[in-house]
Enzyme design. Structure first.
Site, PDB file in Angstrom:
ATOM      1  N   ASP A 138     -28.219  22.507  12.990  1.00  0.00           N
ATOM      2  CA  ASP A 138     -27.747  24.060  12.902  1.00  0.00           C
ATOM      3  C   ASP A 138     -27.048  24.148  14.638  1.00  0.00           C
ATOM      4  O   ASP A 138     -27.834  23.758  15.523  1.00  0.00           O
ATOM      5  CB  ASP A 138     -28.551  24.672  12.826  1.00  0.00           C
TER       6      ASP A 138
ATOM      7  N   LEU B 161     -18.664  27.229  -9.015  1.00  0.00           N
ATOM      8  CA  LEU B 161     -18.044  28.681  -9.183  1.00  0.00           C
ATOM      9  C   LEU B 161     -18.183  29.107 -10.289  1.00  0.00           C
ATOM     10  O   LEU B 161     -18.371  29.671 -10.985  1.00  0.00           O
ATOM     11  CB  LEU B 161     -16.642  28.755  -8.944  1.00  0.00           C
TER      12      LEU B 161
ATOM     13  N   GLY C  73     -26.021  22.552   9.158  1.00  0.00           N
ATOM     14  CA  GLY C  73     -27.084  23.983   7.996  1.00  0.00           C
ATOM     15  C   GLY C  73     -28.323  23.851   8.042  1.00  0.00           C
ATOM     16  O   GLY C  73     -28.196  23.727   7.108  1.00  0.00           O
ATOM     17  N   ALA C  74     -28.784  24.791   8.791  1.00  0.00           N
ATOM     18  CA  ALA C  74     -30.236  25.542   8.798  1.00  0.00           C
ATOM     19  C   ALA C  74     -30.650  26.587   8.347  1.00  0.00           C
ATOM     20  O   ALA C  74     -31.534  26.655   8.108  1.00  0.00           O
ATOM     21  CB  ALA C  74     -31.356  24.612   9.748  1.00  0.00           C
TER      22      ALA C  74
ATOM     23  N   LYS D 106     -32.845  40.299  -4.285  1.00  0.00           N
ATOM     24  CA  LYS D 106     -34.197  40.229  -5.209  1.00  0.00           C
ATOM     25  C   LYS D 106     -36.130  40.149  -4.498  1.00  0.00           C
ATOM     26  O   LYS D 106     -35.688  40.043  -3.221  1.00  0.00           O
ATOM     27  CB  LYS D 106     -33.760  39.076  -5.814  1.00  0.00           C
TER      28      LYS D 106
ATOM     29  N   CYS E 272     -23.952  35.117  -2.709  1.00  0.00           N
ATOM     30  CA  CYS E 272     -23.078  34.411  -3.420  1.00  0.00           C
ATOM     31  C   CYS E 272     -22.518  34.875  -4.464  1.00  0.00           C
ATOM     32  O   CYS E 272     -21.080  34.352  -4.791  1.00  0.00           O
ATOM     33  CB  CYS E 272     -23.720  32.092  -3.122  1.00  0.00           C
ATOM     34  N   PHE E 273     -23.263  35.366  -5.759  1.00  0.00           N
ATOM     35  CA  PHE E 273     -21.561  35.210  -6.706  1.00  0.00           C
ATOM     36  C   PHE E 273     -20.696  36.100  -6.469  1.00  0.00           C
ATOM     37  O   PHE E 273     -19.845  35.653  -7.571  1.00  0.00           O
ATOM     38  CB  PHE E 273     -22.891  36.517  -8.112  1.00  0.00           C
ATOM     39  N   GLN E 274     -21.042  37.176  -5.785  1.00  0.00           N
ATOM     40  CA  GLN E 274     -19.683  38.579  -5.875  1.00  0.00           C
ATOM     41  C   GLN E 274     -18.402  37.688  -5.040  1.00  0.00           C
ATOM     42  O   GLN E 274     -17.287  36.980  -5.109  1.00  0.00           O
ATOM     43  CB  GLN E 274     -19.293  39.317  -4.633  1.00  0.00           C
TER      44      GLN E 274
END
Ligand code: NAD
Ligand code: UGA
Length: 463
Positions: A35, A222, A10-11, A340, A277-279
């Site tokens: 990848d 998490l 995973g790159a 952001k 990620c957050f959601q």
């Protein structure tokens, strides 16, 4: 075991920067990042380091230093697995879009594919490290796959979640608050933990390297994201109350942030948090809690997402209401599209959802973002499948510079807090716009008094 060969599957936004920093700090370790995505690997190998696929301040210099020395990017996944003593799994773990747990659970198909591939290829003992964010107890599934399909090889599975934030990835990696490594309590498990501790100890102080059992490590990741996101939803919830009562959310945040028990960070009211990620991680947490029958726990955390969706909707509603209840055929300029500042990542950016709402109201959206292309903006909107690609193309345009993007606009919406927006000649922008000229500042970034002095009607979040 002294580690001299690492492979990372995973790159992406995590694998690329994390491995670049490991390679820079550990010249004695050969680090190969692999990848399936040929285009992405080609970009990582681009002669001009400014063309690497991920924009992060400071990253291209590190890649320039280590690439070709002990840092390699490749599509030869099997060869890299075969050679490595340690294999980091850093593939994406998006929310499931099908079947059981659809819209909530993490989709672990990419993780499982990696585990199966490792099991098939490995001919000697290996340490497999979960770098991706995973549901608690995923290591159990990985172990079962490795033990039952491998070639009689011994695997140790460690959880080593990543806490970097995009836009500050390099600083976060060079000076982490902590490195978390979870492993088995067996002698072999503890030896594996120590091997990985030794890698990080090349630049991270010993007291910042924390070791735990695997389940605590998986769940801590998490939990960290849930707590961070919860702070944003908490302050955003209060921002709406501030708007009704004459309080100013920035002043409230400052006042509470000076309480050392609360602390000042992550209290910036905004149009809503975005990012990949957050959601997804909170939905995952909610799903796990529900699957254990912990409905109150699940409902508690789900509210963080409900609040965030509300905040995005509230922002687009405010724009429509303030522009005399119609934005049809009005040009609204978005300053910023990334989720952001200091990143080219747009995943789950609030801008996408605000644009979608406004296009539904037949607005014409003009976008300027210093790091996001028109192609990406269109792809993000098309992904929502609200309307046809052709229709999106007609409703949204994107510009190479902000001044042109703002020309003839009825309103400007600030969606990303890029530093350069503060430096603009706002008088010049005002002069080129329809009057009254509105600014909806979704980041509380600009100087209210200065803009009002020029003549703008300025509206921030939470005041
Ligand atoms: P990403 O989508 O940018 O990168 C993942 C990469 O993995 C992709 O390039 C994809 O092609 C590749 N891949 C998928 N399956 C593969 C396979 N079988 N073989 C080879 N390559 C494969 O994702 P990301 O943002 O780097 O996130 C990766 C993980 O790290 C996720 O679990 C995420 O939750 C977590 N995480 C992300 C961040 C962040 O800031 N983005 C921070 C901390 C943790
Ligand atoms: C977040 C966490 O901060 C990282 O620790 C974690 O590793 C990562 O998720 C992950 O697991 O992927 P990231 O999403 O890259 O990092 O960026 P953040 O700085 O956390 O910002 C997330 C969103 O919240 C952005 O849209 C940001 O604008 C918003 N935000 C942040 C606010 O609205 N207010 C704040 O006070 C802080």
């Amino acid at each position: 075991m002294k580690i001299t060969k690492i492979c990372c599957i995973g790159a992406g936004y995590v694998g690329g920067p994390t491995m670049a920093v490991i390679a820079q700090k550990c010249p004695h370790i050969k680090v190969t990042v692999v990848d399936l995505n040929e285009e992405r690997i080609a970009a990582w190998n681009d002669e001009n380091v400014d063309n690497i696929p991920i924009y992060e301040p400071g990253l291209s210099a590190i890649v320039a230093e280590a690439r070709g020395r002990n840092l390699f990017f490749s599509t030869a996944v099997e060869q890299a697995i075969d050679e490595a003593q340690v294999i980091f799994i850093s593939v994406n773990t998006p929310t499931k879009t099908y079947g059981k747990g659809k819209g909530m659970a993490a989709d672990l198909k990419y993780i499982e594919l990696c585990a199966r591939q490792i099991a098939r290829v490995a001919k000697d003992n290996k340490i497999v490290v979960e770098k991706s964010t995973l549901p608690v107890r995923t290591a159990e599934a990985i172990k079962s796959i490795l033990d039952n399909t491998g070639n009689g090889v011994e695997f140790q599975i460690l959880s080593n979640p990543e806490f970097l934030a995009e836009g500050t990835a390099v600083t976060d990696l060079l000076h982490p608050d902590r490195i978390l490594i979870g492993g088995d309590t067996t002698v072999e498990g503890q030896k594996a933990i120590q091997s990985l501790v030794d890698v990080y100890a090349n630049w991270v102080p010993a007291d910042k390297i924390l070791t735990t059992n695997v389940w605590s490590s998986e769940l801590s990741k998490l939990t960290a994201n849930a707590f961070l996101a919860q702070r944003i939803s908490s302050i955003n919830a209060l921002s709406e109350l501030c708007e009704k009562t004459g309080a100013d959310v920035n002043e409230v945040a400052r006042a509470i942030g000076m309480d050392s028990r609360i602390g000042p960070k992550f209290l910036k009211a905004s149009v809503g948090f975005g990012g990949s990620c957050f959601q997804k991680d909170i939905l995952n947490l909610v799903y796990i809690a529900k699957s254990y029958g912990l409905n109150e726990v699940a409902d508690y955390w789900e509210q963080v997402i409900i609040m965030n969706d509300h905040q995005k909707k509230r922002f687009s509603n405010t724009i429509v209401q303030t522009l005399y209840n119609t934005v049809a055929d009005k040009k609204i300029t978005f300053l910023g599209w990334a989720f952001k500042k200091d990143t080219n990542d747009t995943r789950e950016s609030a801008a996408i959802y605000v644009a979608d709402d406004l296009i539904n109201e037949q607005a014409k959206i003009a976008v300027y973002d210093p790091k996001v292309s028109r192609k990406k903006v269109l792809a993000d909107l098309d992904y929502l499948e609200t309307r046809t690609a052709e229709s999106n193309m007609k409703s949204i345009s994107s510009y190479e510079d902000a001044y042109t993007a703002c020309e003839g606009a009825h309103a400007i919406a600030v969606l990303t807090e890029w530093d350069e927006f503060v430096q603009y000649d706002w008088q010049k922008i005002y002069d080129s716009m329809h009057k009254p000229a509105f600014v909806f500042d979704g980041r509380n970034l600009l100087d209210k008094a200065a803009l009002e002095q020029i003549g703008f009607v300025y509206q921030a979040i939470g005041s």
